[in-house]
Design a protein around this motif. Structure first.
Motif, PDB file in Angstrom:
ATOM      1  N   SER A   7     -17.304 -48.593 -34.930  1.00 57.30           N
ATOM      2  CA  SER A   7     -17.079 -49.040 -33.207  1.00 57.30           C
ATOM      3  C   SER A   7     -17.610 -49.562 -32.873  1.00 57.30           C
ATOM      4  CB  SER A   7     -17.648 -47.697 -32.684  1.00 57.30           C
ATOM      5  OG  SER A   7     -19.681 -47.908 -33.193  1.00 57.30           O
ATOM      6  N   THR A   8     -17.303 -50.443 -31.209  1.00 57.30           N
ATOM      7  CA  THR A   8     -17.137 -51.691 -31.090  1.00 57.30           C
ATOM      8  C   THR A   8     -18.371 -51.463 -29.401  1.00 57.30           C
ATOM      9  OG1 THR A   8     -16.589 -54.984 -30.323  1.00 57.30           O
ATOM     10  CG2 THR A   8     -14.762 -52.571 -30.184  1.00 57.30           C
ATOM     11  N   ILE A   9     -18.773 -52.947 -28.625  1.00 52.53           N
ATOM     12  CA  ILE A   9     -19.298 -52.433 -27.459  1.00 52.53           C
ATOM     13  C   ILE A   9     -19.492 -53.562 -26.676  1.00 52.53           C
ATOM     14  CG2 ILE A   9     -21.671 -52.524 -28.014  1.00 52.53           C
ATOM     15  CD1 ILE A   9     -22.687 -50.709 -27.232  1.00 52.53           C
ATOM     16  N   THR A  11     -21.053 -55.039 -23.478  1.00 61.87           N
ATOM     17  CA  THR A  11     -22.506 -54.762 -22.550  1.00 61.87           C
ATOM     18  C   THR A  11     -22.402 -55.921 -21.667  1.00 61.87           C
ATOM     19  OG1 THR A  11     -24.141 -54.402 -24.124  1.00 61.87           O
ATOM     20  CG2 THR A  11     -24.749 -55.421 -21.979  1.00 61.87           C
ATOM     21  N   ASN A  40     -22.751 -50.693 -20.130  1.00 64.82           N
ATOM     22  CA  ASN A  40     -22.044 -50.218 -21.585  1.00 64.82           C
ATOM     23  C   ASN A  40     -21.624 -49.937 -21.648  1.00 64.82           C
ATOM     24  OD1 ASN A  40     -24.226 -51.628 -22.598  1.00 64.82           O
ATOM     25  ND2 ASN A  40     -25.608 -50.095 -22.411  1.00 64.82           N
ATOM     26  N   GLU A  42     -18.618 -48.354 -25.582  1.00 62.56           N
ATOM     27  CA  GLU A  42     -18.749 -48.085 -26.406  1.00 62.56           C
ATOM     28  C   GLU A  42     -17.277 -47.257 -27.061  1.00 62.56           C
ATOM     29  OE1 GLU A  42     -20.607 -46.586 -30.953  1.00 62.56           O
ATOM     30  OE2 GLU A  42     -21.837 -46.599 -28.600  1.00 62.56           O
ATOM     31  N   LYS A  43     -16.887 -47.953 -28.072  1.00 57.66           N
ATOM     32  CA  LYS A  43     -15.329 -47.325 -28.196  1.00 57.66           C
ATOM     33  C   LYS A  43     -15.120 -46.922 -29.645  1.00 57.66           C
ATOM     34  CE  LYS A  43     -11.327 -45.732 -28.081  1.00 57.66           C
ATOM     35  NZ  LYS A  43     -11.112 -44.052 -27.960  1.00 57.66           N
ATOM     36  N   SER A  55     -15.215 -42.349 -26.955  1.00 54.82           N
ATOM     37  CA  SER A  55     -15.717 -43.623 -25.962  1.00 54.82           C
ATOM     38  C   SER A  55     -17.270 -43.153 -25.339  1.00 54.82           C
ATOM     39  CB  SER A  55     -14.890 -43.652 -25.281  1.00 54.82           C
ATOM     40  OG  SER A  55     -15.188 -42.664 -24.269  1.00 54.82           O
ATOM     41  N   ARG A  56     -18.197 -43.868 -25.270  1.00 54.82           N
ATOM     42  CA  ARG A  56     -19.318 -44.028 -24.544  1.00 54.82           C
ATOM     43  C   ARG A  56     -19.581 -44.975 -23.598  1.00 54.82           C
ATOM     44  NH1 ARG A  56     -24.765 -45.476 -25.055  1.00 54.82           N
ATOM     45  NH2 ARG A  56     -26.069 -43.926 -25.577  1.00 54.82           N
ATOM     46  N   TRP A  57     -19.634 -44.617 -22.310  1.00 52.39           N
ATOM     47  CA  TRP A  57     -20.486 -45.389 -20.835  1.00 52.39           C
ATOM     48  C   TRP A  57     -21.960 -45.163 -20.468  1.00 52.39           C
ATOM     49  CZ3 TRP A  57     -16.797 -47.927 -18.400  1.00 52.39           C
ATOM     50  CH2 TRP A  57     -15.037 -47.970 -18.789  1.00 52.39           C
ATOM     51  N   THR A  85     -17.683 -37.259 -30.542  1.00 52.68           N
ATOM     52  CA  THR A  85     -19.125 -38.678 -30.782  1.00 52.68           C
ATOM     53  C   THR A  85     -20.061 -37.874 -31.932  1.00 52.68           C
ATOM     54  OG1 THR A  85     -18.131 -38.896 -28.992  1.00 52.68           O
ATOM     55  CG2 THR A  85     -20.325 -40.037 -29.220  1.00 52.68           C
ATOM     56  N   HIS A  89     -25.388 -41.153 -30.691  1.00 50.34           N
ATOM     57  CA  HIS A  89     -24.533 -41.633 -30.049  1.00 50.34           C
ATOM     58  C   HIS A  89     -24.488 -40.991 -28.735  1.00 50.34           C
ATOM     59  CE1 HIS A  89     -22.628 -45.067 -31.991  1.00 50.34           C
ATOM     60  NE2 HIS A  89     -22.492 -43.886 -33.630  1.00 50.34           N
TER      61      HIS A  89
END
Length: 223
Positions: A7-9, A11, A40, A42-43, A55-57, A85, A89
């Protein structure tokens, strides 16, 4: 029971009223003004060995207002995850209390709950609020540093869509978790704040020992 994750994030910070300057070491904020917004994203990718697509918001808003009645500080935060997920996470809600403490004493975090058991709650979506109001009364005890008091309220609520996907015991926080407290800033003229907190609302147990907590905060952490 085993998988690879890649994953990458990204910010982002938006602080339109703060003043900055460039130095040889990078950007330096010499005047911090509010509000400030942090975002932030993250995918997770099914590539480069990764097996999960998610995906994470999460977002974090800080604001501060000063009046003759004192200084009110507001922190609003929330988040959402989608897809397959991993549990780490998700949002843990930052419980700071031990499992069965004889004395519930812990160190603070910006978003942590003094009365909440660590690792008790996980959510794939949540919203939270942290309010503090500094009473404009300053006094000295045994040293030169002036002390004051903050009245604090913390609240958060969340949910988990498929808790059975994760093979361990936890709870989803689908009711509003609340605690109120009083912080003594510069306790006995030291660089530490001492806080007293009590859990109220839906998760109150009726047992004072379980619902009460003390908290220490280093003064440099601000509010």
């Amino acid at each position: 029971s085993q998988f690879e994750n890649f994953s990458t994030i990204i910010t982002l910070k938006y602080a339109p009223f703060s003043k900055n300057m460039m130095t040889p070491m990078g950007k330096f904020t010499f005047e911090q003004n509010y509000p400030e917004l942090y975002l932030n994203f993250e995918k997770g990718f099914k590539s480069l060995g990764g097996e999960l697509d998610f995906s994470r918001w999460d977002a974090f808003l800080i604001h501060q207002m000063k009046t003759k009645a004192g200084t009110t500080s507001i922190r609003l935060n929330g988040g959402l995850v989608n897809g397959d997920t991993p549990i780490w996470h998700h949002f843990t809600m930052n419980g700071l209390s031990g499992q069965q403490p004889k004395l519930n004493l812990n160190f603070t975090s910006y978003l942590g709950f003094a009365t909440m058991t660590a690792g008790r709650f996980y959510n794939d979506k949540f919203a939270g609020m942290y309010l503090s109001h500094r009473i404009p009364w300053y006094f000295r005890t045994i040293g030169r540093k002036a002390s004051s008091f903050d009245v604090v309220y913390r609240g958060a609520i969340g949910n988990m869509k498929n808790p059975e996907f994760h093979n361990f015991n936890f709870q989803k926080m689908d009711h509003l978790y609340q605690e109120v407290g009083l912080e003594w800033n510069h306790f006995l003229s030291t660089n530490f704040n001492l806080g007293f907190f009590h859990r109220v609302g839906y998760y109150n147990t009726g047992n004072f020992k379980q619902d009460f907590a003390m908290q220490i905060k280093f003064q440099d952490l601000r509010f």
